[in-house]
Scaffold this active site. Structure first.
Site, PDB file in Angstrom:
ATOM      1  N   CYS B 173      41.708  33.293  43.788  1.00 56.86           N
ATOM      2  CA  CYS B 173      40.546  32.706  43.768  1.00 56.86           C
ATOM      3  C   CYS B 173      39.694  33.454  42.633  1.00 56.86           C
ATOM      4  O   CYS B 173      40.077  34.717  42.188  1.00 56.86           O
ATOM      5  CB  CYS B 173      39.615  33.074  44.906  1.00 56.86           C
ATOM      6  SG  CYS B 173      38.050  32.203  44.853  1.00 56.86           S
ATOM      7  N   ASP B 175      36.856  34.545  42.390  1.00 56.40           N
ATOM      8  CA  ASP B 175      36.254  35.990  43.190  1.00 56.40           C
ATOM      9  C   ASP B 175      36.762  37.053  42.707  1.00 56.40           C
ATOM     10  O   ASP B 175      37.727  37.342  42.743  1.00 56.40           O
ATOM     11  CB  ASP B 175      36.327  35.696  44.589  1.00 56.40           C
ATOM     12  CG  ASP B 175      35.396  36.466  45.512  1.00 56.40           C
ATOM     13  OD1 ASP B 175      35.267  37.830  45.197  1.00 56.40           O
ATOM     14  OD2 ASP B 175      34.779  35.951  46.402  1.00 56.40           O
ATOM     15  N   HIS B 241      41.242  33.678  50.313  1.00 55.84           N
ATOM     16  CA  HIS B 241      40.875  34.887  50.807  1.00 55.84           C
ATOM     17  C   HIS B 241      39.809  34.924  52.107  1.00 55.84           C
ATOM     18  O   HIS B 241      39.578  33.643  52.061  1.00 55.84           O
ATOM     19  CB  HIS B 241      40.342  35.772  49.897  1.00 55.84           C
ATOM     20  CG  HIS B 241      38.991  35.301  48.960  1.00 55.84           C
ATOM     21  ND1 HIS B 241      37.794  35.806  49.321  1.00 55.84           N
ATOM     22  CD2 HIS B 241      38.976  34.298  48.184  1.00 55.84           C
ATOM     23  CE1 HIS B 241      37.083  34.992  48.784  1.00 55.84           C
ATOM     24  NE2 HIS B 241      37.404  34.399  47.927  1.00 55.84           N
ATOM     25  N   CYS B 252      35.520  32.616  51.145  1.00 50.64           N
ATOM     26  CA  CYS B 252      35.656  32.116  50.100  1.00 50.64           C
ATOM     27  C   CYS B 252      34.331  31.118  49.908  1.00 50.64           C
ATOM     28  O   CYS B 252      34.266  30.065  50.578  1.00 50.64           O
ATOM     29  CB  CYS B 252      36.808  31.252  49.891  1.00 50.64           C
ATOM     30  SG  CYS B 252      36.930  30.693  48.325  1.00 50.64           S
TER      31      CYS B 252
END
Lengths: 505, 505
Positions: B173, B175, B241, B252
């Site tokens: 991701c 992130d 995640h 997420c």
């Protein structure tokens, strides 16, 4: 600037004579009749130019005339229909008239004028809907009936293969006056080449490299189109354009009508592409490049002749109009000898080496093909197009658009995102402000995203892509869009076969 | 949400103690000393977990601490400097202070407050400029000194090759809490994998297919990374995640903190990719896929175990925190046996087939690597990150960004155009509105376009691309941009070697 289609008038008073005129289009009937008469290799005994394919010219002319009519009659027919809006049973009558004159119908609800809208935007919506319907019909005709015999690529493929070429990728300018380059100007079957049009022929080198890798990989993995062990090459062709009649106005808009700039820019792109492949993948990976200039007044060409190493030079070229004149009254074989010797002479006179023999043969063949087109313009356009300027009917963006093979039908820009293709579309929008907006007509934009029917999920991704591009277009040209002057239709196509475009719903 | 960096305070009163603290960063001195002490395979005899690489942990911790400081001290240092704006010789003094505390200098003119600007935008400009300087310094350190030993990929490559894998492509991701996934969580050398982060791990299948074709083509043409005749595969890994501590808030963002949705979406993308390759290029072209979930609270993993056919299932996984506990006090070889048997059991208990032996071995190795990271979090973070939420320092968009290998350093989205990547950046901007904008700090966005130094013209194209992306970012987030709350820096990198990022001027 002359624009033929503006002079067209639909005569409603005479409509009984035209009844059913369009009704057969879309079925194979008409085309098959024509095709059976002409035969693809018949040469006219009556022509002073022995290499001209007269029957092919007739077939191409027929296709051009009837296809362009699909679009050019929309405005007068629609205006006439709307002048009867107050009659009882208008919706049904309107659709009948539409079918009678243009061969298409809309949903009946389309003829309901929304209370919130005005007659101006009502007209714009209807106009665009009909343009889009006609495009879908044209696409169906093109892929189902193959009116240009473009699905028969065997002969052309063999000629390219003999010249050591296994794939052909052409970048003409996005300008609609080059949209017929493959099928008409060079007389190639559309399916033999991949076309990626860009304003100013300024193609994306990285995209071309990716495409090259795909094709080379198929040779290694699947032996398609031929085995990787065969020492053949990928040919990238770039086509710039110019006008001899009105050079400073009717040249390439992307290069400010400066012929030299246009040619230089296309040449630089070809060099960049060639170098990118060689430096990234090693010397065994050389590609062939070809630079051609098109005189959009009459479809004659400047063909830049490569030297033995495949390098071209801006001032080393042959002109097909000259060759055509010189070959008048020659036999076909004499004319071919003349062309080949002119190709060599061109380089020798400029103290360069002559091209590889197989490439010379290929160029000579393309030149003879162009002779037919020169004759086409002489015969049907008195040697000079009436619409020497822009007269496109719609804009096409995305990829594919194989069904667009007619001059001035479509301004076509190959792109994956508006962000990358914005320069191309800006040029297109500018052209259509002059063609349509100033006359109160909307700019019809057709979006095309091809997909691979063999791959599940590919269509879904194409749908998402088409929607993304559509949204980005409206956002980029918000002012036009908000007042209905920019209208779009998303289309998809499974490019693994000869399937027509599907409308994105 | 805790955010460690907000608690930091620079103590200007104590600055003499810190003098020169940052000055050596960028030279190899510090790193080399550390590296010579640790050795990459030393295992601690003092740890209850025999597979934990304690000395590697120390090296990684040192790098993390000193690198994050480069960014976290900017705000307090800059505020303190600006509180002395009225002193004579301010510009020179300010630069001296900046260098003393942060190890960088700006152009002296940067300290001139433009008459037309206000102190607010003055601060924002300076803040961003310093963030960008620190990034460039970090990049230089990373590529010149290889502080994580990520350029030494031989051992890892051999392990992958033994497992039948010739290339690794990872999509975590976007992130920032996954930015250290390769170098820390899996302990892989950064150079062994290609990373393409996307919000929600929703990678572009078509792009991945293109990348696959490039890699396979290199195998055919150059025998790189290995010959195409070897029956090895390309491995695509997707990493979603979740948070066990605060599942409904710290999961997420792209999937509304819904773990199941996140896992399902990543799995669907992997399947689409696999199918696209198989259906397009035939059965011999199968790729391997791997699905991993990361608990961002403590870097433990859910590893979904493929069956014999390589298929994964959402509810068939092993958890590394469990395995880590169970392996406590075991010898290294006992622990390895345990892990491998748990991998098989996982599938057998769910009535599935066990994975191919070579793949089991690979997964077991990745699990043991993760043990070191579990211990890292236990030792340096008391087993739970203080910043369990977002605490990224900047946004990175484009491609590459290999120098970003630290948790919560950067929200990184792989993209070629803002148009295609807009969902990813929207998520990033939302995160930074919370992190920076609401505290009056601008959002620093670094754009990266890699180029191929072997190819003339490639750099020019990267420059054009970076400029295009930069323009599109400002246009997309006009409101933030116009008041200085969104600041960008374009960077390029020749990705054919270990060269640092270059600033686009």
């Amino acid at each position: 600037m002359l624009n033929r289609r503006r002079k067209k008038q639909i005569e409603f008073g005479k409509r009984s004579q035209r009844k059913g005129r369009y009704q057969n289009l879309g079925s194979a009937g008409l085309q098959n009749n024509i095709l059976s008469e002409v035969g693809s290799s018949s040469l006219s005994p009556h022509n002073t130019q022995s290499l001209v394919n007269v029957s092919q010219n007739e077939m191409l002319r027929d296709y051009e005339s009837r296809t362009k009519l699909l679009f050019d009659d929309i405005e007068p027919v629609l205006k006439e229909i709307l002048s009867h809006q107050t009659r009882s049973g208008f919706k049904r009558w309107a659709n009948e008239q539409l079918f009678l004159h243009l061969g298409v119908k809309l949903e009946e609800a389309a003829w309901d004028m929304d209370e919130s809208s005005n007659s101006y935007s009502f007209f714009q919506d209807l106009f665009s809907q009909i343009v889009f319907k006609q495009f879908l019909r044209m696409s169906e005709d093109f892929f189902n009936n193959d009116p240009l015999q473009g699905q028969n690529r065997k002969e052309a493929e063999e000629i390219f293969r003999e010249a050591g070429i296994h794939a052909l990728d052409i970048t003409p300018c996005a300008d609609g006056r080059l949209a017929h380059f493959i099928s008409y100007v060079l007389r190639l079957p559309y399916s033999v080449a991949r076309r990626k049009a860009h304003a100013g022929a300024l193609f994306d080198v990285s995209e071309s490299v990716r495409n090259w890798v795909f094709i080379e990989h198929s040779r290694f993995r699947e032996g398609m189109p031929n085995n990787a062990a065969e020492p053949t090459r990928f040919l990238k062709m770039a086509v710039y354009h110019y006008s001899k009649v009105d050079p400073s106005h009717q040249g390439c808009a992307a290069h400010g009508s400066d012929d030299k700039k246009a040619a230089e820019a296309a040449k630089a792109k070809l060099q960049d592409f060639r170098q990118a492949i060689e430096n990234r993948f090693g010397c065994g990976s050389t590609v062939e490049t070809m630079l051609i200039g098109l005189n959009t007044d009459n479809d004659t060409l400047k063909v830049h002749i490569p030297n033995q190493q495949g390098q071209v030079c801006l001032d080393r070229y042959i002109e097909t109009d000259q060759l055509y004149s010189n070959a008048t009254n020659m036999s076909a074989s004499e004319a071919r000898v003349l062309i080949e010797s002119e190709i060599d002479n061109c380089n020798l006179q400029k103290n360069s080496t002559i091209p590889r023999p197989e490439l010379k043969k290929l160029i000579a063949w393309l030149v003879t093909n162009n002779f037919s087109q020169i004759q086409y313009v002489k015969e049907y356009e008195q040697g000079l197009y009436e619409d020497i300027g822009h007269a496109e009917r719609f804009i096409g963006i995305g990829n594919g658009f194989e069904e667009v093979q007619l001059r001035n039908l479509c301004y076509y820009s190959f792109l994956d995102t508006i962000e990358e293709g914005v320069n191309d579309i800006d040029v297109g929008i500018k052209i259509f402000k002059g063609l349509n907006v100033k006359r109160g007509l909307p700019i019809p934009i057709i979006i095309r995203c091809d997909y691979d029917g063999r791959v599940p999920g590919s269509k879904t991704r194409a749908v998402e892509k088409a929607r993304r591009i559509e949204k980005a277009v409206h956002s980029r040209y918000q002012e036009l869009s908000s007042c209905g002057l920019l209208q779009t239709m998303g289309t998809l196509r499974d490019n693994t076969g000869a399937r027509p475009a599907e409308k994105l719903i």
